[in-house]
Design a protein around this motif. Structure first.
Motif, PDB file in Angstrom:
ATOM      1  N   PRO A   1       0.762  -1.402   0.030  1.00 60.06           N
ATOM      2  CA  PRO A   1      -0.037  -0.042   0.093  1.00 60.06           C
ATOM      3  C   PRO A   1       0.809   1.046   0.203  1.00 60.06           C
ATOM      4  CG  PRO A   1      -0.118  -1.028   2.283  1.00 60.06           C
ATOM      5  CD  PRO A   1       0.719  -1.983   1.285  1.00 60.06           C
ATOM      6  N   HIS A   2       0.558   2.336  -0.584  1.00 59.38           N
ATOM      7  CA  HIS A   2       1.063   3.695  -0.438  1.00 59.38           C
ATOM      8  C   HIS A   2       0.989   4.084   0.902  1.00 59.38           C
ATOM      9  CE1 HIS A   2       1.479   4.242  -4.631  1.00 59.38           C
ATOM     10  NE2 HIS A   2       0.214   4.248  -4.841  1.00 59.38           N
ATOM     11  N   SER A   3       1.884   4.956   1.254  1.00 60.31           N
ATOM     12  CA  SER A   3       1.829   5.664   2.654  1.00 60.31           C
ATOM     13  C   SER A   3       2.747   6.759   2.587  1.00 60.31           C
ATOM     14  CB  SER A   3       2.540   4.471   3.939  1.00 60.31           C
ATOM     15  OG  SER A   3       3.923   4.585   3.780  1.00 60.31           O
ATOM     16  N   GLY A   4       2.622   7.674   3.691  1.00 59.55           N
ATOM     17  CA  GLY A   4       3.429   8.763   3.675  1.00 59.55           C
ATOM     18  C   GLY A   4       4.825   8.706   3.577  1.00 59.55           C
ATOM     19  N   LEU A   5       5.423   7.287   3.863  1.00 61.07           N
ATOM     20  CA  LEU A   5       6.819   7.134   4.159  1.00 61.07           C
ATOM     21  C   LEU A   5       7.427   6.259   2.829  1.00 61.07           C
ATOM     22  CD1 LEU A   5       7.589   6.700   8.010  1.00 61.07           C
ATOM     23  CD2 LEU A   5       7.591   8.943   6.387  1.00 61.07           C
ATOM     24  N   GLY A   6       6.251   5.942   1.655  1.00 64.79           N
ATOM     25  CA  GLY A   6       6.701   5.064   0.916  1.00 64.79           C
ATOM     26  C   GLY A   6       5.896   4.027   0.946  1.00 64.79           C
ATOM     27  N   PRO A   7       6.053   3.103  -0.215  1.00 66.73           N
ATOM     28  CA  PRO A   7       5.059   1.780  -0.319  1.00 66.73           C
ATOM     29  C   PRO A   7       5.483   0.616   0.486  1.00 66.73           C
ATOM     30  CG  PRO A   7       6.610   2.095  -2.402  1.00 66.73           C
ATOM     31  CD  PRO A   7       6.669   3.303  -1.519  1.00 66.73           C
ATOM     32  N   GLY A   8       4.486  -0.185   0.889  1.00 61.96           N
ATOM     33  CA  GLY A   8       4.891  -1.267   1.780  1.00 61.96           C
ATOM     34  C   GLY A   8       4.131  -1.101   2.856  1.00 61.96           C
ATOM     35  N   TRP A   9       3.795  -2.548   3.708  1.00 65.44           N
ATOM     36  CA  TRP A   9       3.129  -2.382   4.941  1.00 65.44           C
ATOM     37  C   TRP A   9       3.954  -1.878   6.064  1.00 65.44           C
ATOM     38  CZ3 TRP A   9      -1.853  -2.475   5.329  1.00 65.44           C
ATOM     39  CH2 TRP A   9      -2.738  -3.132   4.543  1.00 65.44           C
ATOM     40  N   ARG A  10       5.147  -2.116   6.113  1.00 60.53           N
ATOM     41  CA  ARG A  10       6.190  -1.756   7.032  1.00 60.53           C
ATOM     42  C   ARG A  10       6.198  -0.113   7.136  1.00 60.53           C
ATOM     43  NH1 ARG A  10      11.785  -4.261   8.017  1.00 60.53           N
ATOM     44  NH2 ARG A  10      10.343  -6.164   8.108  1.00 60.53           N
ATOM     45  N   ASN A  11       6.403   0.427   5.972  1.00 65.92           N
ATOM     46  CA  ASN A  11       6.160   2.081   5.785  1.00 65.92           C
ATOM     47  C   ASN A  11       4.737   2.491   6.241  1.00 65.92           C
ATOM     48  OD1 ASN A  11       8.904   2.194   5.332  1.00 65.92           O
ATOM     49  ND2 ASN A  11       8.575   2.035   2.952  1.00 65.92           N
ATOM     50  N   TRP A  12       4.001   1.668   5.887  1.00 64.66           N
ATOM     51  CA  TRP A  12       2.717   2.025   6.226  1.00 64.66           C
ATOM     52  C   TRP A  12       2.264   2.030   7.623  1.00 64.66           C
ATOM     53  CZ3 TRP A  12      -1.467   0.206   8.815  1.00 64.66           C
ATOM     54  CH2 TRP A  12      -2.833   0.543   8.722  1.00 64.66           C
ATOM     55  N   PHE A  13       2.850   1.320   8.445  1.00 60.65           N
ATOM     56  CA  PHE A  13       2.630   1.215   9.950  1.00 60.65           C
ATOM     57  C   PHE A  13       3.367   2.328  10.386  1.00 60.65           C
ATOM     58  CE2 PHE A  13       4.714  -0.501  13.937  1.00 60.65           C
ATOM     59  CZ  PHE A  13       3.345  -0.513  14.821  1.00 60.65           C
ATOM     60  N   TYR A  14       4.529   2.491  10.011  1.00 61.77           N
ATOM     61  CA  TYR A  14       5.474   3.603  10.609  1.00 61.77           C
ATOM     62  C   TYR A  14       4.646   5.001  10.102  1.00 61.77           C
ATOM     63  CZ  TYR A  14       9.461   0.279  10.490  1.00 61.77           C
ATOM     64  OH  TYR A  14      10.087  -0.647  10.784  1.00 61.77           O
ATOM     65  N   ALA A  15       4.168   5.068   8.976  1.00 57.10           N
ATOM     66  CA  ALA A  15       3.492   6.365   8.855  1.00 57.10           C
ATOM     67  C   ALA A  15       2.081   6.797   9.247  1.00 57.10           C
ATOM     68  CB  ALA A  15       3.474   6.593   7.079  1.00 57.10           C
ATOM     69  N   GLU A  16       1.392   5.609   9.256  1.00 58.72           N
ATOM     70  CA  GLU A  16       0.004   5.941   9.618  1.00 58.72           C
ATOM     71  C   GLU A  16      -0.617   5.463  10.994  1.00 58.72           C
ATOM     72  OE1 GLU A  16      -1.358   7.425   7.301  1.00 58.72           O
ATOM     73  OE2 GLU A  16       0.197   7.168   5.683  1.00 58.72           O
ATOM     74  N   ARG A  17       0.409   4.868  11.759  1.00 52.78           N
ATOM     75  CA  ARG A  17       0.208   4.343  13.198  1.00 52.78           C
ATOM     76  C   ARG A  17       1.217   4.640  14.081  1.00 52.78           C
ATOM     77  NH1 ARG A  17      -3.842   4.368  10.808  1.00 52.78           N
ATOM     78  NH2 ARG A  17      -5.564   2.668  10.626  1.00 52.78           N
ATOM     79  N   PRO A  18       1.434   5.742  14.042  1.00 57.72           N
ATOM     80  CA  PRO A  18       2.510   6.187  15.000  1.00 57.72           C
ATOM     81  C   PRO A  18       2.312   5.937  16.927  1.00 57.72           C
ATOM     82  CG  PRO A  18       1.581   8.191  14.126  1.00 57.72           C
ATOM     83  CD  PRO A  18       1.195   7.088  13.427  1.00 57.72           C
ATOM     84  N   GLY A  19       1.008   5.883  16.988  1.00 60.54           N
ATOM     85  CA  GLY A  19       0.443   5.813  18.109  1.00 60.54           C
ATOM     86  C   GLY A  19       0.667   4.408  18.678  1.00 60.54           C
ATOM     87  N   ALA A  20       0.288   3.421  17.586  1.00 59.04           N
ATOM     88  CA  ALA A  20       0.732   1.972  18.028  1.00 59.04           C
ATOM     89  C   ALA A  20       2.135   1.702  18.012  1.00 59.04           C
ATOM     90  CB  ALA A  20       0.071   1.058  16.813  1.00 59.04           C
ATOM     91  N   PHE A  21       2.932   2.403  17.201  1.00 55.01           N
ATOM     92  CA  PHE A  21       4.567   2.247  17.187  1.00 55.01           C
ATOM     93  C   PHE A  21       4.913   2.457  18.681  1.00 55.01           C
ATOM     94  CE2 PHE A  21       8.749   3.901  17.065  1.00 55.01           C
ATOM     95  CZ  PHE A  21       9.373   2.984  16.196  1.00 55.01           C
ATOM     96  N   ARG A  22       4.440   3.595  19.220  1.00 50.07           N
ATOM     97  CA  ARG A  22       4.659   3.918  20.511  1.00 50.07           C
ATOM     98  C   ARG A  22       4.366   2.675  21.709  1.00 50.07           C
ATOM     99  NH1 ARG A  22       2.618   5.493  25.037  1.00 50.07           N
ATOM    100  NH2 ARG A  22       3.984   6.628  26.781  1.00 50.07           N
ATOM    101  N   ARG A  23       3.663   1.964  21.213  1.00 51.87           N
ATOM    102  CA  ARG A  23       3.501   0.633  22.112  1.00 51.87           C
ATOM    103  C   ARG A  23       4.439  -0.479  22.166  1.00 51.87           C
ATOM    104  NH1 ARG A  23      -1.441   1.220  24.756  1.00 51.87           N
ATOM    105  NH2 ARG A  23      -2.791   2.827  23.817  1.00 51.87           N
ATOM    106  N   LEU A  24       5.546  -0.280  21.326  1.00 59.60           N
ATOM    107  CA  LEU A  24       6.363  -1.396  20.999  1.00 59.60           C
ATOM    108  C   LEU A  24       7.294  -1.224  22.071  1.00 59.60           C
ATOM    109  CD1 LEU A  24       7.359  -0.914  17.041  1.00 59.60           C
ATOM    110  CD2 LEU A  24       5.900  -2.651  18.306  1.00 59.60           C
ATOM    111  N   PRO A  25       8.240  -2.169  22.496  1.00 59.53           N
ATOM    112  CA  PRO A  25       9.233  -2.297  23.529  1.00 59.53           C
ATOM    113  C   PRO A  25      10.260  -1.078  23.137  1.00 59.53           C
ATOM    114  CG  PRO A  25       8.653  -4.373  22.906  1.00 59.53           C
ATOM    115  CD  PRO A  25       8.023  -3.734  21.865  1.00 59.53           C
TER     116      PRO A  25
END
Length: 419
Positions: free
Chosen positions: A225-249
């Motif tokens: 998928p497209h995302s603000g940081l480039g294509p791909g699911w990993r980039n999509w997670f970083y770009a569109e879910r920063p709140g969820a990112f903060r819950r990582l260890p």
């Protein structure tokens, strides 16, 4: 006493101010609007981010880059890089439309006072506010390798120190670094007649691919998928879910913040570099000495052997490191009291509040907490919405201690209580 003082008038500061004004907060905004983009990037540079991922944030979502470009008759298409000058002008237009008057003076000191904070302007005026949002951008965090730090500004400079490159016409320059800033700076230098080479520690350069078409078969979008940081699911997670990112260890966040989206050149600069600019791949600067009007560099080559190089000037396009100690405008006691993340950057809670109640942080300095999106304009929207919500919560509840990194069980309890 104001509700909020916003320090910094770049994409993050202006976005925060827009949301704060719409929320009815009394606020002051200090800083030269879009200063980094206007004063620290040479003419001829382009945004690496897609136009649709480069919007400043207003609550109504009506003041995006595409809206500005449409008014100017300038195309803003997927896959078409936007000149830095256009983006800077867009930011100024956004400020006029969505932000109370910006005071262009620099804030030199922020210290605690009864009920909040007191800030001092460059000419000595004192301004008080219950809360402060530091959106100071990247300039306090310039990183120059230790091997180059013994040289003065006549011999070495950071890539962000140049609003233009005219002073290097007809000279010999060595650029150190393998990312976009290094490669685009080298391209601009070569195109104006400067003798230039790039020293890259890595054995090879990384180039971003041409972005996939905006409209494509559903199965291709599902795979990447497209995302603000480039294509791909990993980039999509970083770009569109920063709140969820903060819950990582904590350790995982720190590792990703350091390694994700590493040095790479944009696809559109590759043909301007590889055919014309000498690339010293696999070379690392180990020492540097002033030699008359120039510089002698000692390098370690790919085989580990020494290499010597003489040049007129070194430009270190070596990025930024956002640590607590580099927030020099904070009073020493406030700075020392800030809890830090594993990489040395200040810890922030889920609404961007630091461990000092009422002091909020935004932008690059929060990347280890909210992820790589905070290194790009794309992160401004999530930051502005979330931070202003946190400011309003702080104004309602008053000062209260925040949990610090490492106390994950206590933090979970506090966060659950705040939902």
């Amino acid at each position: 006493m104001y509700d909020l003082l916003v320090v910094g008038a770049g994409p993050y500061g202006l976005s925060i101010a827009s949301h704060a004004a719409a929320a009815g907060l009394s606020l002051r905004v200090f800083g030269r609007p879009m200063a980094s983009w206007r004063d620290h990037m040479p003419r001829g540079m382009f945004l690496k981010s897609e136009p649709w991922a480069s919007d400043l944030s207003d609550p109504a979502g009506r003041l995006g880059l595409a809206a500005y470009c449409a008014r100017q008759g300038t195309p803003a298409r997927h896959g078409a890089p936007i000149p830095v000058e256009v983006f800077a002008s867009y930011g100024l237009w956004f400020a006029r439309q969505a932000v109370p008057e910006v005071d262009e003076r620099t804030i030199t000191d922020v210290s605690p006072c009864p009920g909040g904070f007191e800030a001092v302007t460059e000419d000595g005026q004192r301004v008080r506010a219950r809360t402060v949002a530091l959106a100071v951008g990247v300039m306090p965090f310039t990183e120059i390798p230790a091997a180059l730090q013994g040289l003065g500004p006549a011999h070495v400079s950071h890539s962000s120190h140049h609003g233009d490159l005219d002073r290097f016409r007809g000279r010999d320059v060595t650029v150190v670094g393998g990312g976009q800033a290094a490669l685009e700076t080298a391209a601009l230098l070569a195109e104006q007649g400067t003798r230039v080479r790039v020293v890259v520690r890595a054995p090879r350069l990384t180039w971003n691919d041409v972005p996939p078409a905006w409209e494509r078969p559903w199965w291709r979008s599902a795979r990447a998928p497209h995302s603000g940081l480039g294509p791909g699911w990993r980039n999509w997670f970083y770009a569109e879910r920063p709140g969820a990112f903060r819950r990582l260890p904590d350790a995982t966040r720190a590792r990703i913040a350091t390694t994700a989206l590493g040095p790479a050149g944009a696809w559109w600069v590759r043909d301007r570099v590889e055919p014309t600019v000498p690339l010293l791949l696999g070379h690392e600067v180990t020492a540097a000495y002033a030699a008359g009007d120039g510089v002698r560099l000692a390098l370690r080559g790919p085989s580990g052997g020494p290499v010597s190089l003489e040049t007129g000037h070194v430009i270190a396009a070596t990025g930024f490191r956002a640590t607590r100690e580099r927030l020099g405008l904070l009073a020493a006691d406030v700075r020392a009291d800030l809890a830090v993340s594993p990489d040395g950057s200040p810890y922030v809670g889920r609404e961007f509040e630091s461990s000092r109640p009422g002091l909020f942080l935004a932008g690059l300095v929060t990347a280890s907490s909210f992820g790589p999106a905070m290194r790009f304009v794309h992160g401004a929207s999530f930051t502005a919405r979330t931070l202003v919500r946190g400011v309003r919560r702080r104004l309602r509840t008053g000062p209260a201690p925040l949990p610090v990194p490492g106390a994950r069980e206590r933090r979970a309890v506090v966060e659950a209580a705040g939902r």
